[in-house]
Design a protein around this motif. Structure first.
Motif, PDB file in Angstrom:
ATOM      1  N   UNK A 111       0.869  -1.179   0.000  1.00 57.88           N
ATOM      2  CA  UNK A 111       0.000   0.000   0.000  1.00 57.88           C
ATOM      3  C   UNK A 111       0.902   1.225   0.000  1.00 57.88           C
ATOM      4  N   UNK A 112       0.977   1.897  -1.152  1.00 57.27           N
ATOM      5  CA  UNK A 112       1.903   3.023  -1.292  1.00 57.27           C
ATOM      6  C   UNK A 112       1.282   4.360  -0.896  1.00 57.27           C
ATOM      7  N   UNK A 113      -0.026   4.472  -1.014  1.00 61.17           N
ATOM      8  CA  UNK A 113      -0.693   5.738  -0.675  1.00 61.17           C
ATOM      9  C   UNK A 113      -2.131   5.445  -0.297  1.00 61.17           C
ATOM     10  N   UNK A 114      -2.644   6.168   0.668  1.00 60.19           N
ATOM     11  CA  UNK A 114      -4.050   6.058   1.060  1.00 60.19           C
ATOM     12  C   UNK A 114      -4.491   7.421   1.579  1.00 60.19           C
ATOM     13  N   UNK A 115      -5.689   7.825   1.198  1.00 60.75           N
ATOM     14  CA  UNK A 115      -6.174   9.123   1.642  1.00 60.75           C
ATOM     15  C   UNK A 115      -7.527   9.440   1.054  1.00 60.75           C
ATOM     16  N   UNK A 116      -8.030  10.649   1.300  1.00 58.96           N
ATOM     17  CA  UNK A 116      -9.326  11.050   0.754  1.00 58.96           C
ATOM     18  C   UNK A 116      -9.353  10.895  -0.763  1.00 58.96           C
ATOM     19  N   UNK A 117     -10.484  10.516  -1.266  1.00 58.85           N
ATOM     20  CA  UNK A 117     -10.614  10.179  -2.690  1.00 58.85           C
ATOM     21  C   UNK A 117     -10.127  11.294  -3.602  1.00 58.85           C
ATOM     22  N   UNK A 118     -10.586  12.494  -3.379  1.00 59.72           N
ATOM     23  CA  UNK A 118     -10.226  13.600  -4.276  1.00 59.72           C
ATOM     24  C   UNK A 118      -8.721  13.845  -4.269  1.00 59.72           C
ATOM     25  N   UNK A 119      -8.114  13.775  -3.087  1.00 58.14           N
ATOM     26  CA  UNK A 119      -6.678  14.029  -2.991  1.00 58.14           C
ATOM     27  C   UNK A 119      -5.874  12.957  -3.715  1.00 58.14           C
ATOM     28  N   UNK A 120      -6.219  11.693  -3.519  1.00 56.05           N
ATOM     29  CA  UNK A 120      -5.471  10.616  -4.162  1.00 56.05           C
ATOM     30  C   UNK A 120      -5.666  10.645  -5.672  1.00 56.05           C
ATOM     31  N   UNK A 121      -6.903  10.808  -6.126  1.00 58.77           N
ATOM     32  CA  UNK A 121      -7.176  10.755  -7.567  1.00 58.77           C
ATOM     33  C   UNK A 121      -6.719  12.012  -8.302  1.00 58.77           C
ATOM     34  N   UNK A 122      -6.367  13.052  -7.569  1.00 57.80           N
ATOM     35  CA  UNK A 122      -5.811  14.237  -8.227  1.00 57.80           C
ATOM     36  C   UNK A 122      -4.425  13.948  -8.782  1.00 57.80           C
ATOM     37  N   UNK A 123      -3.776  12.919  -8.235  1.00 56.66           N
ATOM     38  CA  UNK A 123      -2.424  12.595  -8.653  1.00 56.66           C
ATOM     39  C   UNK A 123      -1.372  13.534  -8.102  1.00 56.66           C
ATOM     40  N   UNK A 124      -1.773  14.463  -7.257  1.00 58.57           N
ATOM     41  CA  UNK A 124      -0.838  15.463  -6.746  1.00 58.57           C
ATOM     42  C   UNK A 124      -0.148  15.031  -5.456  1.00 58.57           C
ATOM     43  N   UNK A 125      -0.633  13.963  -4.823  1.00 60.57           N
ATOM     44  CA  UNK A 125      -0.075  13.565  -3.531  1.00 60.57           C
ATOM     45  C   UNK A 125       1.084  12.593  -3.651  1.00 60.57           C
ATOM     46  N   UNK A 126       1.169  11.897  -4.787  1.00 61.24           N
ATOM     47  CA  UNK A 126       2.212  10.886  -4.934  1.00 61.24           C
ATOM     48  C   UNK A 126       2.485  10.685  -6.424  1.00 61.24           C
TER      49      UNK A 126
END
Length: 245
Positions: free
Chosen positions: A216-231
């Motif tokens: 599991x490389x990243x987990x978080x609120x849907x909008x933040x993760x799917x924005x592609x800006x967090x990782x």
């Protein structure tokens, strides 16, 4: 909510097909978690570990605060819907659904009423005597959903059950799932949904977990993760561009 996670993977490790998979993840009680990642990332294996179809080499799988690592699949407080819908072709729709509460198919009058109500809830009133082979893919998945909700377990695992359906039908099935889940408002069912469709996650998930190479490389609120800006690894998977800082 109790504050106890619906599902926890505590330093779970599993050597599988040459990969050393390592899972640390909490699923919050009552949330809808989408699990995304490339093919072979370990998404289905994660669900297999939760359901008991795979046993970790080390670590613990905890469901509702109870250690379920060595508990048999049938004794775990969850339901799972697969892509193949897992219906028995020799049984009619009524009996396929009734298996959710009566594995020996000895149903009481009250059980019969519950089965018929479950079929009505998924739009299959009048289908009780049909066989799976006479139904469309979407109708068969409705039967699988009816059985899962009839079991009334606090945790529902979805292993891409609508992946083979067209976009409109897939959207409709997810909308139906959302409606059925909302009817349990006093204690919402926790959902873990493996999907290859980020749009499905964006529409329904509270959080998203991104897996790759069994981690599991990243987990978080849907909008933040799917924005592609967090990782940047998520951005590469999604095909999005990460903005410069």
């Amino acid at each position: 909510m109790s504050g106890v996670p619906a599902l926890s993977f505590e330093d779970v490790r599993l050597a599988y097909e040459g990969s050393d998979m390592r899972f640390d993840l909490d699923v919050i009680e009552g949330e809808w978690l989408a699990v995304i990642g490339p093919s072979g990332a370990g998404k289905s294996t994660l669900l297999d570990l939760a359901a008991g179809f795979a046993t970790p080499d080390s670590g613990r799988v905890v469901i509702g605060g109870r250690d379920m690592t060595r508990v048999a699949p049938a004794e775990r407080p969850l339901s799972i819907v697969f892509q193949e819908n897992n219906l028995f072709p020799h049984l009619d729709v009524f009996r396929n659904v009734a298996l959710g509460i009566a594995p020996n198919l000895r149903v009481s009058k009250g059980d019969r009423r519950r089965v018929m109500e479950a079929l009505e809830a998924v739009g299959l009133a009048g289908f009780a005597t049909r066989r799976p082979a006479t139904m469309s893919g979407g109708e068969r998945q409705r039967v699988a959903l009816a059985r899962a909700f009839l079991r009334d377990r606090p945790l529902l695992l979805l292993d891409e059950p609508f992946a083979a359906l067209g976009p409109a039908l897939r959207k409709g099935m997810l909308g139906m799932l959302k409606t059925l889940r909302a009817e349990r408002a006093q204690r919402p069912m926790s959902v873990v949904m493996v999907t290859h469709h980020p749009d499905d996650a964006a529409e329904h998930a509270d959080r998203v977990a991104f897996l790759d190479h069994g981690v599991v490389l990243a987990v978080g609120p849907t909008r933040a993760i799917l924005s592609g800006q967090t990782d940047p690894r998520v951005a590469r998977y999604l095909g999005t561009k990460v903005s410069d800082p």
